[in-house]
Design a protein around this motif. Structure first.
Motif, short mmCIF file in Angstrom:
data_model
loop_
_atom_site.label_atom_id
_atom_site.label_comp_id
_atom_site.label_asym_id
_atom_site.label_seq_id
_atom_site.Cartn_x
_atom_site.Cartn_y
_atom_site.Cartn_z
N SER A 124 0.90 -1.38 0.08
CA SER A 124 0.02 0.20 -0.18
C SER A 124 0.98 1.35 0.08
O SER A 124 1.98 1.37 0.56
CB SER A 124 -0.93 -0.25 1.46
N ASP A 137 0.29 4.08 1.73
CA ASP A 137 -0.83 5.16 2.72
C ASP A 137 0.18 6.18 3.11
O ASP A 137 -0.60 7.02 3.73
CB ASP A 137 -0.96 3.97 4.02
N GLU A 141 -11.24 8.15 4.53
CA GLU A 141 -12.09 8.33 3.71
C GLU A 141 -12.52 7.20 2.64
O GLU A 141 -13.35 6.67 2.56
CB GLU A 141 -11.72 9.53 3.06
N SER A 142 -11.04 6.55 2.14
CA SER A 142 -11.19 5.53 1.43
C SER A 142 -12.00 4.28 2.05
O SER A 142 -12.74 3.36 1.32
CB SER A 142 -9.67 5.24 0.72
N LYS A 143 -11.79 4.00 3.25
CA LYS A 143 -12.25 2.85 4.15
C LYS A 143 -13.84 3.06 4.14
O LYS A 143 -14.61 2.32 3.84
CB LYS A 143 -11.73 2.48 5.44
N TYR A 160 -15.76 5.23 2.63
CA TYR A 160 -16.57 5.32 1.22
C TYR A 160 -16.51 3.90 0.50
O TYR A 160 -17.59 3.81 -0.31
CB TYR A 160 -15.88 6.36 0.37
N LYS A 161 -15.47 3.09 0.67
CA LYS A 161 -15.76 1.68 -0.12
C LYS A 161 -16.67 1.23 0.58
O LYS A 161 -17.64 0.34 0.01
CB LYS A 161 -14.42 1.08 0.15
N LYS A 162 -16.77 1.08 2.20
CA LYS A 162 -17.79 0.37 2.76
C LYS A 162 -19.04 1.06 2.35
O LYS A 162 -20.20 0.20 2.29
CB LYS A 162 -17.56 0.44 4.22
N LYS A 163 -19.28 2.32 2.20
CA LYS A 163 -20.50 3.05 2.04
C LYS A 163 -21.00 2.32 0.60
O LYS A 163 -22.19 2.02 0.35
CB LYS A 163 -20.58 4.48 1.91
N ARG A 164 -20.24 2.24 -0.40
CA ARG A 164 -20.42 1.86 -1.71
C ARG A 164 -20.94 0.19 -1.89
O ARG A 164 -21.87 -0.12 -2.45
CB ARG A 164 -19.48 2.02 -2.72
N LYS A 165 -20.26 -0.34 -1.07
CA LYS A 165 -20.38 -2.25 -1.04
C LYS A 165 -21.97 -2.06 -0.26
O LYS A 165 -22.71 -2.98 -0.77
CB LYS A 165 -19.41 -2.66 -0.13
N SER A 202 -24.83 -1.19 -2.75
CA SER A 202 -24.95 -2.20 -4.06
C SER A 202 -25.45 -3.52 -3.59
O SER A 202 -25.86 -4.39 -4.12
CB SER A 202 -23.71 -2.65 -4.66
#
Length: 92
Positions: free
Chosen positions: A2, A4, A79-81, A83-88, A91
């Motif tokens: 990563s 990071d 934020e990446s974590k 927003y990734k969780k939110k998108r999952k 869907s």
């Protein structure tokens, strides 16, 4: 691996160059392997806590600015974590 510590890596590289060090010369001054300096600058990791103070001194880093840089990296990771969780969740 990563990336990071992207902002921190760029900042450390910029300051190393400003101070006239090669990666090898900085590594020698800090008593670490050159690969460690390369990894820091590529954002793969941060300098370990036992030598971070020495990095600050050698590169003449502004302590307040380095805190801001590190907070920006942390904010991006969080934020990446989030927003990734939110998108999952949307869907699913």
């Amino acid at each position: 691996m990563s990336n990071d510590f992207h902002d921190l890596g760029n900042y450390l590289k910029e300051k190393r160059i400003d101070e006239g060090f090669t990666q090898g010369a900085l590594a020698k001054k800090l008593k670490v392997h050159t690969q460690f300096v390369s990894n820091w600058e590529r954002g793969l990791c941060a300098p370990p806590s036992h030598c971070f103070h020495h990095v600050i001194e050698v590169l003449k880093l502004n302590r307040e600015h380095i805190v801001e840089v590190m907070l920006n990296d942390s904010k991006r990771i969080i934020e990446s974590k989030v927003y990734k969780k939110k998108r999952k969740l949307k869907s699913a």
